[in-house]
Motif scaffolding. Structure first.
Motif, short mmCIF file in Angstrom:
data_model
loop_
_atom_site.label_atom_id
_atom_site.label_comp_id
_atom_site.label_asym_id
_atom_site.label_seq_id
_atom_site.Cartn_x
_atom_site.Cartn_y
_atom_site.Cartn_z
N ARG A 37 43.80 50.98 31.22
CA ARG A 37 42.58 51.74 31.45
C ARG A 37 41.66 51.00 32.43
NH1 ARG A 37 40.20 53.69 25.72
NH2 ARG A 37 38.31 53.72 27.01
N HIS A 38 40.92 51.77 33.19
CA HIS A 38 39.97 51.22 34.14
C HIS A 38 38.99 50.29 33.43
CE1 HIS A 38 36.60 51.19 37.04
NE2 HIS A 38 37.46 51.62 37.96
N GLU A 39 38.56 50.67 32.23
CA GLU A 39 37.58 49.88 31.50
C GLU A 39 38.08 48.47 31.22
OE1 GLU A 39 37.11 54.16 29.82
OE2 GLU A 39 38.63 52.95 30.84
N TYR A 40 39.35 48.36 30.86
CA TYR A 40 39.92 47.05 30.51
C TYR A 40 40.04 46.17 31.76
CZ TYR A 40 42.90 43.66 28.10
OH TYR A 40 43.40 42.51 27.54
N LEU A 41 40.64 46.72 32.81
CA LEU A 41 40.86 45.96 34.03
C LEU A 41 39.54 45.63 34.72
CD1 LEU A 41 43.97 47.89 35.36
CD2 LEU A 41 43.94 45.67 34.22
N SER A 42 38.59 46.55 34.66
CA SER A 42 37.28 46.31 35.24
C SER A 42 36.55 45.20 34.51
CB SER A 42 36.44 47.59 35.21
OG SER A 42 35.14 47.37 35.72
N ALA A 43 36.67 45.17 33.19
CA ALA A 43 36.02 44.11 32.40
C ALA A 43 36.56 42.74 32.76
CB ALA A 43 36.20 44.38 30.91
N LEU A 44 37.87 42.67 33.03
CA LEU A 44 38.46 41.40 33.47
C LEU A 44 37.83 40.92 34.77
CD1 LEU A 44 42.25 42.08 32.73
CD2 LEU A 44 40.82 40.37 31.59
N GLU A 45 37.57 41.86 35.69
CA GLU A 45 36.99 41.49 36.98
C GLU A 45 35.50 41.18 36.87
OE1 GLU A 45 37.93 44.22 40.13
OE2 GLU A 45 40.04 44.39 39.53
N LEU A 46 34.76 42.03 36.17
CA LEU A 46 33.31 41.84 36.07
C LEU A 46 32.96 40.56 35.34
CD1 LEU A 46 32.23 45.51 35.26
CD2 LEU A 46 31.81 44.26 37.38
N SER A 47 33.80 40.16 34.39
CA SER A 47 33.57 38.92 33.63
C SER A 47 34.08 37.69 34.36
CB SER A 47 34.24 39.01 32.26
OG SER A 47 35.66 39.10 32.41
N GLN A 48 34.74 37.91 35.50
CA GLN A 48 35.32 36.84 36.32
C GLN A 48 36.49 36.13 35.62
OE1 GLN A 48 34.12 35.69 39.77
NE2 GLN A 48 33.82 37.88 39.45
N CYS A 49 37.07 36.78 34.62
CA CYS A 49 38.28 36.22 34.01
C CYS A 49 39.44 36.32 34.98
CB CYS A 49 38.61 36.95 32.71
SG CYS A 49 37.44 36.63 31.39
N VAL A 50 39.44 37.35 35.82
CA VAL A 50 40.37 37.41 36.94
C VAL A 50 39.54 37.36 38.21
CG1 VAL A 50 42.14 38.66 35.66
CG2 VAL A 50 40.50 39.95 37.01
N SER A 51 39.89 36.41 39.05
CA SER A 51 39.14 36.18 40.29
C SER A 51 39.93 35.17 41.12
CB SER A 51 37.74 35.63 40.01
OG SER A 51 37.83 34.34 39.43
N HIS A 52 39.45 34.93 42.33
CA HIS A 52 40.07 33.91 43.16
C HIS A 52 40.03 32.56 42.46
CE1 HIS A 52 41.29 31.73 46.75
NE2 HIS A 52 40.25 30.94 46.58
N LYS A 53 38.93 32.27 41.77
CA LYS A 53 38.76 30.96 41.11
C LYS A 53 39.75 30.77 39.97
CE LYS A 53 33.86 30.21 42.18
NZ LYS A 53 32.50 30.03 41.61
N THR A 54 40.11 31.84 39.27
CA THR A 54 41.03 31.70 38.14
C THR A 54 42.49 31.89 38.54
OG1 THR A 54 40.87 34.05 37.52
CG2 THR A 54 39.26 32.54 36.53
N GLY A 55 42.72 32.11 39.84
CA GLY A 55 44.10 32.28 40.31
C GLY A 55 44.67 33.66 40.09
N TRP A 56 43.78 34.63 39.84
CA TRP A 56 44.17 36.04 39.67
C TRP A 56 43.32 36.88 40.62
CZ3 TRP A 56 47.75 38.43 36.36
CH2 TRP A 56 48.31 37.63 35.35
N GLN A 57 43.58 36.83 41.90
CA GLN A 57 42.78 37.57 42.87
C GLN A 57 43.23 39.03 42.92
OE1 GLN A 57 40.04 36.94 44.94
NE2 GLN A 57 40.25 39.15 45.25
N PRO A 58 42.38 39.99 42.54
CA PRO A 58 42.77 41.40 42.61
C PRO A 58 43.18 41.81 44.02
CG PRO A 58 40.80 41.16 41.28
CD PRO A 58 41.05 39.82 41.92
N HIS A 59 44.27 42.57 44.10
CA HIS A 59 44.82 43.03 45.38
C HIS A 59 45.48 44.39 45.13
CE1 HIS A 59 46.08 42.28 49.50
NE2 HIS A 59 47.36 42.50 49.21
N HIS A 60 44.75 45.26 44.42
CA HIS A 60 45.32 46.52 43.93
C HIS A 60 45.77 47.42 45.08
CE1 HIS A 60 43.70 45.05 40.24
NE2 HIS A 60 42.44 45.30 40.55
N LEU A 61 46.87 48.13 44.82
CA LEU A 61 47.46 49.00 45.83
C LEU A 61 47.08 50.46 45.58
CD1 LEU A 61 49.40 49.51 48.21
CD2 LEU A 61 51.28 49.54 46.55
N VAL A 62 46.62 51.11 46.63
CA VAL A 62 46.28 52.53 46.59
C VAL A 62 47.18 53.25 47.59
CG1 VAL A 62 44.47 54.27 46.84
CG2 VAL A 62 43.88 51.95 46.05
#
Length: 391
Positions: A37-62
């Motif tokens: 769900r968007h809510e789950y994946l968005s929460a990971l990004e907004l909380s910075q649990c996934v980010s360049h700093k944590t080694g999980w840089q979002p690169h989603h494909l559309v």
């Protein structure tokens, strides 16, 4: 869309899921599966649990065709292999021995969540033929990305079987694994479940649960959107303390992440709060629910009790699934010890593209041999199931 040769797709990558609306994203993924769900994946990004700093840089494909989104895929640039649960450490070490860079790599998965589900969200009206065509085109684009950006590989982790078939049909490397899931065979209650087992296994579980009963602990499931701030803070304290004791850090997920999912998808969450006779919080566990599944994800304890982990993470979940007529209880990755407690071995699937031709051949050969071992392992674990007869 019937003439596939005439189809022209456009591909773009985005470094934040916020560029796709919640309505759009959730329309393309199964709404009952909480982790895509968007809510789950968005929460990971907004909380910075996934980010360049944590080694999980979002690169989603559309993927689009004209103004229409045809497919969406969660995708991350990884600089390590932590939090994936499909282990490729040996592959990384082989690269290092040959003075090659294994990282960065691309990963399509749900961060820190080894749960089977869709890894491509398709336009709901898309035919099976068009889904296969889109999947093949995605692989082509991924290979271009690996070559242009000098990334070593792409990994699609824990895709469901139908989607895994789409990946496999493109000719890429496939890999099998094993988890242990509990099945609800129309049980009336926990005792009915126990009755389906052999006498010795039934006695073992009864003995384990008796240990907890002596401790006079109180177990309460709370709906996520009904949980108080104090209850959420209590869960986070349990989670962080247990992670710190076990791993030396406070866990992949932060208090900010849990606060966000409590606000945006609390109806899909169940907090298990565990108190002692003095009404002090001693442990907590976080579960998610769908229309058919219960997912046990995280837990932690502030005090040690014999058998508390099994009770909080397995038996309470089984009782909840039975009471709420849920079909499957997925209690997380690994754990042969689950078999004796009634959890069936099930195959999991991942897909891989390796840019380096020689390593690609070697890894494909490894995965083919591993598949035979996994098949045998599942057969052996199935023989150890504690039921009187095969269910």
């Amino acid at each position: 869309m019937e003439n596939n040769e005439a189809l022209v797709y456009q591909f773009r990558f985005t470094n934040t899921i916020s560029e796709i609306t919640k309505r759009q994203w959730n329309e393309y993924f199964d709404a009952s599966q909480p982790f895509t769900r968007h809510e789950y994946l968005s929460a990971l990004e907004l909380s910075q649990c996934v980010s360049h700093k944590t080694g999980w840089q979002p690169h989603h494909l559309v993927v689009t065709q004209g103004d229409t989104i045809v497919a969406l895929m969660p995708l991350y640039i990884k600089t390590h292999s932590w939090g994936e649960y499909v282990f490729d450490w040996a592959w990384a070490e082989a690269y290092e021995r040959n003075q090659l860079d294994y990282y960065p790599k691309l990963v399509s998965s749900i961060p820190f969540t080894p749960t089977t589900g869709a890894r491509i969200g398709f336009l709901p009206s898309l035919s099976d033929i068009d889904k296969q065509h889109v999947t093949s085109e995605i692989i082509t684009v991924i290979k271009q990305q690996l070559s242009e950006r000098q990334w070593s590989s792409w990994h699609g982790l824990f895709s469901h079987k139908a989607e895994h078939t789409l990946w496999a049909n493109t000719g890429i490397i496939v890999r099998h694994g094993c988890q242990f899931h509990w099945r609800n065979n129309h049980y009336v209650d926990f005792n009915d479940f126990l009755t389906s087992m052999s006498s010795r296994k039934r006695k073992n579980i009864t003995k384990e649960r008796a240990q907890i009963q002596k401790a006079q602990l109180r177990f309460t499931f709370v709906n996520g959107d009904d949980a108080t701030d104090e209850q959420w803070q209590g869960f986070v304290r349990c989670y962080q303390q247990t992670y710190l004791k076990r791993s030396g850090h406070q866990g992949y997920l932060s208090a900010a992440f849990f606060k966000l999912i409590a606000q945006t998808m609390g109806e899909s969450i169940r907090l298990l709060m565990i108190h002692n006779a003095q009404d002090e919080l001693v442990a907590s566990a976080l579960y998610f629910v769908s229309n058919t599944h219960l997912y046990g994800r995280y837990w932690g304890a502030l005090s040690d009790y014999d058998g508390l982990h099994f009770e909080a993470c397995y038996y309470q979940g089984i009782e909840y699934a039975i009471a709420n007529q849920l079909h499957v209880f997925d209690a997380g990755a690994q754990g042969e010890h689950k078999v004796a407690r009634g959890f069936y071995p099930v195959a999991t699937y991942s897909s891989h593209v390796i840019d380096h031709p020689a390593f690609s051949d070697a890894i494909e050969n490894f995965c083919q041999q591993e598949q035979a071992h996994i098949k045998l392992y599942i057969e052996q674990m199935t023989q150890l199931l504690p039921y009187k007869t095969s269910n």
